[in-house]
Write a protein that holds these residues in place. Structure first.
Motif, PDB file in Angstrom:
ATOM      1  N   PRO A 121       1.002  -1.251   0.050  1.00  0.00           N
ATOM      2  CA  PRO A 121       0.161   0.143  -0.066  1.00  0.00           C
ATOM      3  C   PRO A 121       0.701   1.352  -0.043  1.00  0.00           C
ATOM      4  O   PRO A 121       2.072   1.248   0.597  1.00  0.00           O
ATOM      5  CB  PRO A 121      -0.769   0.035   1.190  1.00  0.00           C
ATOM      6  CG  PRO A 121      -0.809  -1.694   1.541  1.00  0.00           C
ATOM      7  CD  PRO A 121       0.474  -2.160   1.105  1.00  0.00           C
ATOM      8  N   LEU A 122       0.268   2.091  -0.484  1.00  0.00           N
ATOM      9  CA  LEU A 122       1.046   3.647  -0.510  1.00  0.00           C
ATOM     10  C   LEU A 122       0.740   4.221   0.628  1.00  0.00           C
ATOM     11  O   LEU A 122      -0.166   3.842   1.472  1.00  0.00           O
ATOM     12  CB  LEU A 122       0.526   4.379  -2.028  1.00  0.00           C
ATOM     13  CG  LEU A 122       0.743   3.898  -3.317  1.00  0.00           C
ATOM     14  CD1 LEU A 122      -0.119   4.620  -4.322  1.00  0.00           C
ATOM     15  CD2 LEU A 122       2.006   3.872  -3.698  1.00  0.00           C
ATOM     16  N   THR A 123       1.642   5.179   0.949  1.00  0.00           N
ATOM     17  CA  THR A 123       1.293   5.808   2.415  1.00  0.00           C
ATOM     18  C   THR A 123       1.163   7.355   2.106  1.00  0.00           C
ATOM     19  O   THR A 123       0.870   8.105   3.014  1.00  0.00           O
ATOM     20  CB  THR A 123       2.448   5.657   3.271  1.00  0.00           C
ATOM     21  OG1 THR A 123       3.702   5.873   2.744  1.00  0.00           O
ATOM     22  CG2 THR A 123       2.606   4.043   3.649  1.00  0.00           C
ATOM     23  N   MET A 124       1.481   7.883   0.949  1.00  0.00           N
ATOM     24  CA  MET A 124       1.393   9.405   0.639  1.00  0.00           C
ATOM     25  C   MET A 124      -0.196   9.804   0.726  1.00  0.00           C
ATOM     26  O   MET A 124      -1.058   8.965   0.409  1.00  0.00           O
ATOM     27  CB  MET A 124       2.198   9.900  -0.554  1.00  0.00           C
ATOM     28  CG  MET A 124       1.212   9.505  -1.686  1.00  0.00           C
ATOM     29  SD  MET A 124       1.478   7.868  -2.670  1.00  0.00           S
ATOM     30  CE  MET A 124       3.110   7.645  -2.772  1.00  0.00           C
ATOM     31  N   PRO A 125      -0.365  10.943   1.221  1.00  0.00           N
ATOM     32  CA  PRO A 125      -1.847  11.671   1.246  1.00  0.00           C
ATOM     33  C   PRO A 125      -2.425  11.332  -0.222  1.00  0.00           C
ATOM     34  O   PRO A 125      -1.837  11.610  -1.301  1.00  0.00           O
ATOM     35  CB  PRO A 125      -1.690  13.028   1.585  1.00  0.00           C
ATOM     36  CG  PRO A 125      -0.200  12.995   2.315  1.00  0.00           C
ATOM     37  CD  PRO A 125       0.342  12.273   1.703  1.00  0.00           C
ATOM     38  N   MET A 126      -3.647  10.973  -0.353  1.00  0.00           N
ATOM     39  CA  MET A 126      -4.267  10.911  -1.570  1.00  0.00           C
ATOM     40  C   MET A 126      -5.621  11.395  -1.525  1.00  0.00           C
ATOM     41  O   MET A 126      -6.477  11.062  -0.661  1.00  0.00           O
ATOM     42  CB  MET A 126      -4.582   9.325  -1.903  1.00  0.00           C
ATOM     43  CG  MET A 126      -5.192   8.997  -3.242  1.00  0.00           C
ATOM     44  SD  MET A 126      -5.603   7.348  -3.371  1.00  0.00           S
ATOM     45  CE  MET A 126      -3.976   6.854  -4.047  1.00  0.00           C
ATOM     46  N   LEU A 127      -5.879  12.286  -2.371  1.00  0.00           N
ATOM     47  CA  LEU A 127      -7.168  12.955  -2.571  1.00  0.00           C
ATOM     48  C   LEU A 127      -7.986  12.272  -3.654  1.00  0.00           C
ATOM     49  O   LEU A 127      -7.489  12.008  -4.726  1.00  0.00           O
ATOM     50  CB  LEU A 127      -7.366  14.344  -2.964  1.00  0.00           C
ATOM     51  CG  LEU A 127      -8.619  15.025  -3.122  1.00  0.00           C
ATOM     52  CD1 LEU A 127      -9.643  15.024  -1.928  1.00  0.00           C
ATOM     53  CD2 LEU A 127      -8.473  16.575  -3.703  1.00  0.00           C
ATOM     54  N   VAL A 128      -9.332  11.803  -3.419  1.00  0.00           N
ATOM     55  CA  VAL A 128     -10.001  11.245  -4.455  1.00  0.00           C
ATOM     56  C   VAL A 128     -11.355  11.879  -4.659  1.00  0.00           C
ATOM     57  O   VAL A 128     -12.317  12.334  -3.849  1.00  0.00           O
ATOM     58  CB  VAL A 128     -10.496   9.503  -4.276  1.00  0.00           C
ATOM     59  CG1 VAL A 128     -11.335   9.166  -5.221  1.00  0.00           C
ATOM     60  CG2 VAL A 128      -9.114   8.979  -3.933  1.00  0.00           C
ATOM     61  N   LEU A 129     -11.554  12.420  -5.914  1.00  0.00           N
ATOM     62  CA  LEU A 129     -12.963  13.236  -6.223  1.00  0.00           C
ATOM     63  C   LEU A 129     -13.413  12.487  -7.516  1.00  0.00           C
ATOM     64  O   LEU A 129     -12.999  11.979  -8.315  1.00  0.00           O
ATOM     65  CB  LEU A 129     -12.566  14.576  -6.641  1.00  0.00           C
ATOM     66  CG  LEU A 129     -11.578  15.596  -5.977  1.00  0.00           C
ATOM     67  CD1 LEU A 129     -11.330  16.937  -6.709  1.00  0.00           C
ATOM     68  CD2 LEU A 129     -12.317  15.961  -4.523  1.00  0.00           C
ATOM     69  N   THR A 130     -14.731  12.204  -7.071  1.00  0.00           N
ATOM     70  CA  THR A 130     -15.536  11.454  -7.947  1.00  0.00           C
ATOM     71  C   THR A 130     -17.154  12.182  -8.173  1.00  0.00           C
ATOM     72  O   THR A 130     -17.247  13.241  -7.263  1.00  0.00           O
ATOM     73  CB  THR A 130     -15.797  10.007  -7.439  1.00  0.00           C
ATOM     74  OG1 THR A 130     -16.718  10.157  -6.347  1.00  0.00           O
ATOM     75  CG2 THR A 130     -14.723   9.352  -7.161  1.00  0.00           C
TER      76      THR A 130
END
Length: 291
Positions: free
Chosen positions: A233-242
């Motif tokens: 798994p990645l650990t950097m902040p992730m923003l998801v816009l849908t």
């Protein structure tokens, strides 16, 4: 950020207009837009579009960032290699471009096919991505991905080869109208007429529709590769816009399977074309996240 504040925000822009550039990287002549200085941000477009889609966002980000928006292999003004068109290889192109520009760490944003490339970039070079944002589509091979809303168009993911190319030749606009209209919450608030003409002309160039179709032909291999990536798994902040009328909560659920630090937002009353359908909501969210 409210609507009034947003228009105040864009009205006071002193951002630099992006410059069109070319670079020979990873065996591909890549076209890219570049603007601004500072903390690097890479913007990755999706299918039926090109780097052109990011112009409104570049105008805001370039005040504080070096912004790079490439045309992916086979798209826009970039070269047309025979293949492969896996998202991992497309990400390697972008990484080679970044390296050629002296970029050692960046924030990466992707929409549609571009979000798949963005994820492949972060999965292959996790130490070189400080933040990642994914905009409306899905990740092949992650979770229950074959049930995603867009797979009502399953026919299209197998629409490649000699006959589909012959059927679409000279009818590119008719073909793209399906995506621009049917994947929008309201087709009258989807892509502008000027943009529809622009993208149709880009994709009508010799070889471009074939390249676009190859992106979908590669989904099976993408799914295998992404299933392996998600084991770390990645650990950097992730923003998801849908879009509420598009992938909804599905991509957010997928994102939480591949990253440990996910913020997910469903944009109300929007379809798939977030940059066009919800400009006043999406751009401020991205600018704030990328600060």
């Amino acid at each position: 950020m409210g609507l009034l504040m947003f228009f105040t925000f864009i009205g006071t822009s002193h951002a630099q207009a992006p410059k069109s550039n070319f670079a020979e990287v990873n065996g591909v002549r890549m076209h890219y837009l570049a603007a601004g200085k500072g903390d690097p941000v890479i913007l990755l477009h999706g299918y039926t579009q090109s780097s052109h889609m990011w112009l409104p966002l570049i105008a805001q980000l370039s005040k504080d960032h070096l912004v790079i928006a490439p045309d992916l292999r086979g798209f826009g003004q970039s070269g047309l290699p025979q293949g492969p068109y896996t998202k991992s290889v497309m990400a390697q192109d972008v990484h080679a471009l970044a390296a050629s520009l002296g970029i050692k760490s960046a924030k990466v944003v992707g929409h549609d096919i571009g979000l798949m490339v963005a994820y492949a970039y972060a999965a292959q070079y996790p130490q070189e991505v400080s933040k990642i944002a994914l905009l409306d589509a899905f990740l092949p091979g992650v979770g229950n991905w074959k049930d995603v809303w867009l797979l009502r168009d399953l026919w299209h993911f197998h629409f490649y080869g000699e006959t589909p190319l012959a059927l679409v030749k000279g009818r590119e606009r008719i073909y793209f109208e399906h995506f621009w209209n049917d994947f929008a919450a309201d087709r009258t608030k989807s892509l502008s007429e000027a943009d529809r003409k622009f993208y149709t002309a880009e994709y009508a160039q010799p070889g471009h529709m074939r390249a676009g179709f190859e992106v979908f032909r590669a989904f099976a291999q993408d799914a295998d590769e992404f299933a392996k990536y998600m084991k770390t798994p990645l650990t950097m902040p992730m923003l998801v816009l849908t879009g509420e009328k598009a992938s909804g909560d599905f991509l957010i659920q997928q994102a939480r399977l591949v990253d440990t630090s996910v913020e997910g937002v469903v944009i109300k009353n929007s379809g798939h074309w977030l940059m066009e359908e919800a400009t006043a909501d999406v751009i401020p969210r991205l600018v704030q996240f990328l600060k």
